[in-house]
Design a protein around this motif. Structure first.
Motif, PDB file in Angstrom:
ATOM      1  N   VAL A 107      -7.564  -2.896   0.902  1.00 50.58           N
ATOM      2  CA  VAL A 107      -8.943  -3.591   0.666  1.00 50.58           C
ATOM      3  C   VAL A 107      -8.826  -4.429  -0.312  1.00 50.58           C
ATOM      4  CG1 VAL A 107     -11.310  -2.923   0.962  1.00 50.58           C
ATOM      5  CG2 VAL A 107      -9.880  -1.585   1.795  1.00 50.58           C
ATOM      6  N   ALA A 108      -8.287  -4.256  -1.648  1.00 57.09           N
ATOM      7  CA  ALA A 108      -8.605  -4.971  -2.876  1.00 57.09           C
ATOM      8  C   ALA A 108      -7.610  -6.375  -2.456  1.00 57.09           C
ATOM      9  CB  ALA A 108      -7.939  -4.560  -3.774  1.00 57.09           C
ATOM     10  N   ALA A 127      -1.990  -8.506 -10.079  1.00 53.14           N
ATOM     11  CA  ALA A 127      -2.770  -7.862  -9.408  1.00 53.14           C
ATOM     12  C   ALA A 127      -1.785  -7.506  -7.815  1.00 53.14           C
ATOM     13  CB  ALA A 127      -4.076  -8.213  -8.791  1.00 53.14           C
ATOM     14  N   HIS A 128      -0.932  -8.343  -7.734  1.00 56.01           N
ATOM     15  CA  HIS A 128      -0.396  -7.547  -6.267  1.00 56.01           C
ATOM     16  C   HIS A 128       0.909  -7.781  -5.963  1.00 56.01           C
ATOM     17  CE1 HIS A 128      -4.475  -7.665  -4.916  1.00 56.01           C
ATOM     18  NE2 HIS A 128      -4.748  -8.871  -5.324  1.00 56.01           N
ATOM     19  N   SER A 160       0.688  -1.006  -0.119  1.00 56.66           N
ATOM     20  CA  SER A 160       0.231   0.098  -0.024  1.00 56.66           C
ATOM     21  C   SER A 160       0.802   1.176  -0.137  1.00 56.66           C
ATOM     22  CB  SER A 160      -1.013  -0.094   1.375  1.00 56.66           C
ATOM     23  OG  SER A 160      -2.083  -0.977   1.141  1.00 56.66           O
ATOM     24  N   ASP A 207      -0.401  -6.691   3.058  1.00 57.65           N
ATOM     25  CA  ASP A 207       0.197  -6.862   1.105  1.00 57.65           C
ATOM     26  C   ASP A 207       2.241  -6.347   2.620  1.00 57.65           C
ATOM     27  OD1 ASP A 207      -0.189  -4.186   3.809  1.00 57.65           O
ATOM     28  OD2 ASP A 207      -0.373  -2.881   2.462  1.00 57.65           O
ATOM     29  N   LYS A 238      -6.589   2.113  -0.412  1.00 58.57           N
ATOM     30  CA  LYS A 238      -7.374   0.825  -1.286  1.00 58.57           C
ATOM     31  C   LYS A 238      -6.459  -0.460  -1.592  1.00 58.57           C
ATOM     32  CE  LYS A 238     -10.376   4.077  -2.907  1.00 58.57           C
ATOM     33  NZ  LYS A 238     -10.762   5.452  -3.327  1.00 58.57           N
ATOM     34  N   PRO A 239      -5.687  -0.531  -1.737  1.00 56.65           N
ATOM     35  CA  PRO A 239      -4.807  -1.872  -2.220  1.00 56.65           C
ATOM     36  C   PRO A 239      -5.146  -2.711  -1.083  1.00 56.65           C
ATOM     37  CG  PRO A 239      -3.501   0.128  -2.569  1.00 56.65           C
ATOM     38  CD  PRO A 239      -4.626   0.420  -2.271  1.00 56.65           C
ATOM     39  N   HIS A 248      -9.880  -9.329  -0.074  1.00 56.47           N
ATOM     40  CA  HIS A 248     -10.900  -8.795  -0.556  1.00 56.47           C
ATOM     41  C   HIS A 248     -10.673 -10.561  -1.770  1.00 56.47           C
ATOM     42  CE1 HIS A 248     -14.324  -6.607  -0.696  1.00 56.47           C
ATOM     43  NE2 HIS A 248     -13.553  -5.977  -0.319  1.00 56.47           N
ATOM     44  N   GLU A 249      -9.458 -10.202  -2.357  1.00 52.45           N
ATOM     45  CA  GLU A 249      -8.670 -11.323  -3.109  1.00 52.45           C
ATOM     46  C   GLU A 249      -7.931 -12.628  -2.457  1.00 52.45           C
ATOM     47  OE1 GLU A 249      -6.699 -13.374  -6.399  1.00 52.45           O
ATOM     48  OE2 GLU A 249      -8.500 -11.369  -6.336  1.00 52.45           O
TER      49      GLU A 249
END
Length: 207
Positions: free
Chosen positions: A108-109, A162-163, A95, A130, A105-106, A112-113
């Motif tokens: 949070v995403a 994505a991450h 993040s 993260d 927000k990263p 969810h993943e």
């Protein structure tokens, strides 16, 4: 986070090697190396633990650093770089590099993943999901886990892109350029090369 995965008889040595590299990076970034791990690094052969001569130079540098530096020096370096009451010298959280601040927000995403994958942070782990060590642990699970519905190449590609892919180069550069980084400079250069190989392999899937 440091609990070892128990690998069943692997059919593919390359996949096992990839999982082991992610596991090694997770251990080295979660905390300073244990005495057992450090001794293993000191006697490791200077041949990359994953296929590809591209990795061998940076792996040799990492082994050389472990032989040159005492474990106490590495522990001091880890504390100086990553542990601080205020702002650490180098952040290890996605993040921060993506959004410029922690818990944005990263994260949070990512949560969810992880929920989609059926994974959650153990109560004993204080770091947010993260943290680079946590993300490497997820990649190790996606490679070596027993549930093929989750641990498969498509999930690995999706999670990495994505991450991890968008920000880890900035982390490796921050460490490589930091004047107090010595052992972790070597770690970062090996991680940079390994992630470059991973990114190239995932790109070939899309080709």
């Amino acid at each position: 986070m440091n609990d070892s995965l128990h690998f069943s008889t692997p059919d593919d040595r390359e996949e096992l090697a990839r999982a082991e590299v992610y596991g090694l990076l997770a251990e080295l970034f979660y905390a300073p190396p244990s005495l057992e791990l450090y001794e293993q690094l000191q006697v490791a052969p200077t041949v990359a633990p994953a296929p590809g001569a591209f990795l061998e130079a940076s792996w040799t540098e990492l082994v050389a650093a472990s032989r040159r530096l005492a474990l106490a020096q590495v522990r001091e370096e880890y504390a100086a770089l990553f542990v601080s009451i205020g702002k650490p010298e180098v952040f290890l959280y996605g993040s921060y590099f993506i959004a410029g601040a922690l818990n944005e927000k990263p994260l949070v995403a990512l949560r969810h993943e992880l929920q989609r994958l059926g994974l959650e942070r153990p109560d004993t782990v204080a770091e947010t999901e993260d943290h680079i060590a946590s993300l490497c642990e997820v990649m190790r699970y996606l490679i070596a886990g027993d549930d093929l519905a989750v641990s498969n190449l498509a999930q690995q590609q999706r999670f990495f892109n994505a991450h991890l892919r968008g920000w880890t180069d900035a982390l490796w550069t921050a460490l490589a350029d930091h004047p107090r980084a010595d052992f972790y400079r070597a770690v970062s250069l090996f991680a940079r090369d390994f992630f470059a190989v991973e990114a190239q392999a995932f790109d070939l899937i899309e080709a």
